[in-house]
Scaffold this motif. Structure first.
Motif, PDB file in Angstrom:
ATOM      1  N   ALA A 101       0.651  -1.288  -0.019  1.00  0.00           N
ATOM      2  CA  ALA A 101       0.060   0.099   0.242  1.00  0.00           C
ATOM      3  C   ALA A 101       0.888   1.302  -0.056  1.00  0.00           C
ATOM      4  O   ALA A 101       0.271   2.348  -0.381  1.00  0.00           O
ATOM      5  N   MET A 102       2.031   1.108   0.497  1.00  0.00           N
ATOM      6  CA  MET A 102       2.975   2.745   0.657  1.00  0.00           C
ATOM      7  C   MET A 102       2.885   3.419  -0.531  1.00  0.00           C
ATOM      8  O   MET A 102       2.649   4.567  -0.410  1.00  0.00           O
ATOM      9  N   PRO A 103       3.244   2.725  -1.593  1.00  0.00           N
ATOM     10  CA  PRO A 103       3.307   3.678  -2.905  1.00  0.00           C
ATOM     11  C   PRO A 103       2.194   4.479  -3.223  1.00  0.00           C
ATOM     12  O   PRO A 103       1.962   5.626  -3.508  1.00  0.00           O
ATOM     13  N   PHE A 104       1.119   3.883  -2.955  1.00  0.00           N
ATOM     14  CA  PHE A 104      -0.329   4.504  -3.106  1.00  0.00           C
ATOM     15  C   PHE A 104      -0.716   5.514  -2.011  1.00  0.00           C
ATOM     16  O   PHE A 104      -1.246   6.755  -2.458  1.00  0.00           O
ATOM     17  N   LEU A 105      -0.386   5.086  -0.848  1.00  0.00           N
ATOM     18  CA  LEU A 105      -0.352   6.194   0.424  1.00  0.00           C
ATOM     19  C   LEU A 105       0.400   7.282   0.136  1.00  0.00           C
ATOM     20  O   LEU A 105      -0.053   8.524   0.293  1.00  0.00           O
ATOM     21  N   GLU A 106       1.629   7.095  -0.272  1.00  0.00           N
ATOM     22  CA  GLU A 106       2.502   8.328  -0.503  1.00  0.00           C
ATOM     23  C   GLU A 106       2.009   9.261  -1.601  1.00  0.00           C
ATOM     24  O   GLU A 106       2.200  10.315  -1.609  1.00  0.00           O
ATOM     25  N   ASP A 107       1.525   8.347  -2.596  1.00  0.00           N
ATOM     26  CA  ASP A 107       0.914   9.342  -3.877  1.00  0.00           C
ATOM     27  C   ASP A 107      -0.322  10.196  -3.244  1.00  0.00           C
ATOM     28  O   ASP A 107      -0.543  11.200  -3.742  1.00  0.00           O
ATOM     29  N   LEU A 108      -1.141   9.241  -2.632  1.00  0.00           N
ATOM     30  CA  LEU A 108      -2.252  10.073  -2.033  1.00  0.00           C
ATOM     31  C   LEU A 108      -1.962  11.264  -1.247  1.00  0.00           C
ATOM     32  O   LEU A 108      -2.531  12.444  -1.269  1.00  0.00           O
ATOM     33  N   HIS A 109      -0.912  11.065  -0.449  1.00  0.00           N
ATOM     34  CA  HIS A 109      -0.564  11.915   0.606  1.00  0.00           C
ATOM     35  C   HIS A 109       0.061  13.095  -0.132  1.00  0.00           C
ATOM     36  O   HIS A 109      -0.154  14.149   0.051  1.00  0.00           O
ATOM     37  N   GLU A 110       0.956  12.877  -1.238  1.00  0.00           N
ATOM     38  CA  GLU A 110       1.535  14.078  -1.929  1.00  0.00           C
ATOM     39  C   GLU A 110       0.439  14.879  -2.661  1.00  0.00           C
ATOM     40  O   GLU A 110       0.531  16.055  -2.725  1.00  0.00           O
ATOM     41  N   VAL A 111      -0.535  14.248  -3.000  1.00  0.00           N
ATOM     42  CA  VAL A 111      -1.615  15.138  -3.990  1.00  0.00           C
ATOM     43  C   VAL A 111      -2.447  15.995  -2.916  1.00  0.00           C
ATOM     44  O   VAL A 111      -2.670  17.009  -3.139  1.00  0.00           O
ATOM     45  N   THR A 112      -2.710  15.266  -1.677  1.00  0.00           N
ATOM     46  CA  THR A 112      -3.757  15.858  -0.916  1.00  0.00           C
ATOM     47  C   THR A 112      -3.314  16.897  -0.061  1.00  0.00           C
ATOM     48  O   THR A 112      -3.599  17.798   0.513  1.00  0.00           O
ATOM     49  N   ARG A 113      -1.803  16.259   0.646  1.00  0.00           N
ATOM     50  CA  ARG A 113      -1.204  17.088   1.716  1.00  0.00           C
ATOM     51  C   ARG A 113      -1.945  16.947   2.814  1.00  0.00           C
ATOM     52  O   ARG A 113      -1.665  18.107   3.735  1.00  0.00           O
ATOM     53  N   HIS A 114      -2.692  16.108   3.038  1.00  0.00           N
ATOM     54  CA  HIS A 114      -3.523  15.954   4.433  1.00  0.00           C
ATOM     55  C   HIS A 114      -3.246  14.492   4.928  1.00  0.00           C
ATOM     56  O   HIS A 114      -2.288  14.033   4.280  1.00  0.00           O
ATOM     57  N   ASN A 115      -3.543  14.059   6.130  1.00  0.00           N
ATOM     58  CA  ASN A 115      -3.463  12.950   6.778  1.00  0.00           C
ATOM     59  C   ASN A 115      -4.043  11.764   5.934  1.00  0.00           C
ATOM     60  O   ASN A 115      -5.000  11.940   5.323  1.00  0.00           O
ATOM     61  N   VAL A 116      -3.220  10.729   5.862  1.00  0.00           N
ATOM     62  CA  VAL A 116      -3.576   9.549   4.929  1.00  0.00           C
ATOM     63  C   VAL A 116      -3.636   8.330   5.904  1.00  0.00           C
ATOM     64  O   VAL A 116      -2.417   8.432   6.614  1.00  0.00           O
ATOM     65  N   GLN A 117      -4.384   7.495   5.922  1.00  0.00           N
ATOM     66  CA  GLN A 117      -4.246   6.387   6.922  1.00  0.00           C
ATOM     67  C   GLN A 117      -4.729   5.115   6.061  1.00  0.00           C
ATOM     68  O   GLN A 117      -5.465   5.130   5.414  1.00  0.00           O
ATOM     69  N   LEU A 118      -3.924   4.099   6.733  1.00  0.00           N
ATOM     70  CA  LEU A 118      -4.394   2.726   6.319  1.00  0.00           C
ATOM     71  C   LEU A 118      -4.872   1.908   7.500  1.00  0.00           C
ATOM     72  O   LEU A 118      -4.174   1.976   8.515  1.00  0.00           O
ATOM     73  N   ALA A 119      -5.958   1.229   7.457  1.00  0.00           N
ATOM     74  CA  ALA A 119      -6.379   0.560   8.932  1.00  0.00           C
ATOM     75  C   ALA A 119      -7.024  -0.757   8.181  1.00  0.00           C
ATOM     76  O   ALA A 119      -7.503  -1.381   7.151  1.00  0.00           O
ATOM     77  N   VAL A 120      -7.178  -1.842   9.386  1.00  0.00           N
ATOM     78  CA  VAL A 120      -7.817  -3.063   9.134  1.00  0.00           C
ATOM     79  C   VAL A 120      -8.811  -3.463  10.389  1.00  0.00           C
ATOM     80  O   VAL A 120      -8.487  -2.702  11.415  1.00  0.00           O
ATOM     81  N   LEU A 121      -9.774  -4.171  10.158  1.00  0.00           N
ATOM     82  CA  LEU A 121     -10.721  -4.536  11.051  1.00  0.00           C
ATOM     83  C   LEU A 121     -10.141  -5.550  11.990  1.00  0.00           C
ATOM     84  O   LEU A 121      -9.543  -6.523  11.599  1.00  0.00           O
ATOM     85  N   ASP A 122     -10.209  -5.368  13.302  1.00  0.00           N
ATOM     86  CA  ASP A 122      -9.872  -6.468  14.253  1.00  0.00           C
ATOM     87  C   ASP A 122     -10.616  -7.716  14.292  1.00  0.00           C
ATOM     88  O   ASP A 122     -12.064  -7.440  14.459  1.00  0.00           O
ATOM     89  N   GLN A 123     -10.143  -8.700  13.723  1.00  0.00           N
ATOM     90  CA  GLN A 123     -11.139  -9.827  13.376  1.00  0.00           C
ATOM     91  C   GLN A 123     -11.625 -10.363  14.688  1.00  0.00           C
ATOM     92  O   GLN A 123     -12.811 -11.021  14.623  1.00  0.00           O
ATOM     93  N   ASP A 124     -10.836 -10.250  15.767  1.00  0.00           N
ATOM     94  CA  ASP A 124     -11.481 -10.941  17.022  1.00  0.00           C
ATOM     95  C   ASP A 124     -12.533  -9.906  17.628  1.00  0.00           C
ATOM     96  O   ASP A 124     -13.524 -10.301  18.529  1.00  0.00           O
ATOM     97  N   ASP A 125     -12.453  -8.415  17.338  1.00  0.00           N
ATOM     98  CA  ASP A 125     -13.368  -7.525  17.805  1.00  0.00           C
ATOM     99  C   ASP A 125     -13.630  -6.392  17.007  1.00  0.00           C
ATOM    100  O   ASP A 125     -12.933  -5.542  16.701  1.00  0.00           O
ATOM    101  N   PRO A 126     -14.612  -6.690  15.913  1.00  0.00           N
ATOM    102  CA  PRO A 126     -14.800  -5.850  14.853  1.00  0.00           C
ATOM    103  C   PRO A 126     -15.337  -4.575  15.316  1.00  0.00           C
ATOM    104  O   PRO A 126     -15.739  -3.579  14.588  1.00  0.00           O
ATOM    105  N   ALA A 127     -15.560  -4.310  16.569  1.00  0.00           N
ATOM    106  CA  ALA A 127     -16.045  -3.120  16.900  1.00  0.00           C
ATOM    107  C   ALA A 127     -14.892  -2.249  16.905  1.00  0.00           C
ATOM    108  O   ALA A 127     -14.877  -0.882  17.220  1.00  0.00           O
ATOM    109  N   GLU A 128     -13.458  -2.631  16.749  1.00  0.00           N
ATOM    110  CA  GLU A 128     -12.228  -1.854  16.404  1.00  0.00           C
ATOM    111  C   GLU A 128     -11.796  -1.798  15.272  1.00  0.00           C
ATOM    112  O   GLU A 128     -11.715  -3.124  14.626  1.00  0.00           O
TER     113      GLU A 128
END
Length: 264
Positions: free
Chosen positions: A88-115
């Motif tokens: 994901a990093m090359p795409f996150l870096e490209d998105l960050h360069e374009v937007t100049r805002h916070n860019v995040q990548l997240a996954v769902l906790d499979q044991d606790d999907p509330a988080e």
């Protein structure tokens, strides 16, 4: 609050010690660790000593303990932190360069999907402040990445999450189960999510799901921007393009092309 299966044994107690540390409490005294882990002080003292000797914890000059470098290195071997992040990093870096805002990548906790667990965050000094960081957790029902992920979770997982009290962060946080269900339905229909001031009143986030090689949603990415004077839909094309790029890189043959108006 997370609800996890009851555990017993030495391994469970070690995990309880490590689980005492959070993004809001990264440095703890021994007494705090014992209290937050629910362990007797003598047991906490022994386990903390062993973890410190093994460099899983570090003791600062102030006498408080912090997560050690060895544990951080081990954590980065997890699939969500290694293969997914590296892809994901090359795409996150490209998105960050374009937007100049916070860019995040997240996954769902499979044991606790509330988080959701944040795998990566890119930021700049003048970007709007946010509470998330790499390795931190936030509710899946109040974050754009969380809603994008929960929208593709099983119905049983969704109902399990909505059966709990939903934490209110701001006056804009959606805490009614039917309100969250509506956001999830719109996320599935549109292919993206806008979470408007649900975590902090100064910011909103736009997210899109990332699919793995065999089709299921494995992650979500978002851009977090100031709430004032922002039309969040201007960021949707860039966010969705980045999500499709990561999906293709992960081997998904037909990374989404859905359309729609999104959620707010």
């Amino acid at each position: 609050m997370s609800t996890r299966p009851a555990r017993s044994g030495v391994t469970a107690r070690v995990l309880d010690v490590l689980g005492a540390f959070t993004a809001s409490a990264p440095a703890l005294a021994l007494s705090d660790i014992a209290r937050r882990s629910g362990l007797p002080l003598t047991t906490a003292h022994r386990l903390v000593g062993e973890l410190t000797a093994g460099r899983a914890l570090e003791r600062g000059e102030d006498g408080r303990y912090r997560i050690g470098l060895r544990l951080w290195e081990i954590a980065h071997l997890a699939p969500a932190s290694s293969g997914l992040r590296e892809t994901a990093m090359p795409f996150l870096e490209d998105l960050h360069e374009v937007t100049r805002h916070n860019v995040q990548l997240a996954v769902l906790d499979q044991d606790d999907p509330a988080e959701v667990v944040y795998v990566e965050r890119l930021s700049t000094r003048d970007a709007v402040s946010i509470v998330s960081r790499s390795g931190s957790r936030l509710p899946s029902t109040a974050t754009a990445v969380g809603l994008a992920l929960l929208a593709h979770a099983t119905p049983d997982d969704v109902e399990r999450v909505l059966a709990r009290p939903l934490r209110r962060f701001t006056p804009y946080t959606v805490c009614e189960p039917d309100g969250v269900r509506a956001l999830l339905a719109r996320a599935r229909a549109s292919g993206f999510v806008v979470s408007d001031r649900q975590i902090e009143a100064v910011s909103l986030s736009v997210a899109a799901p990332v699919r793995g090689g065999d089709g299921p949603v494995v992650a979500a990415l978002s851009v977090v921007v100031p709430a004032d004077g922002t039309n969040p839909h201007t960021w949707v094309p860039a966010v969705r393009a980045a999500a499709r790029g990561i999906s293709r890189a992960l081997g998904h043959p037909a990374a989404g092309s859905g359309s729609g108006t999104g959620t707010s």
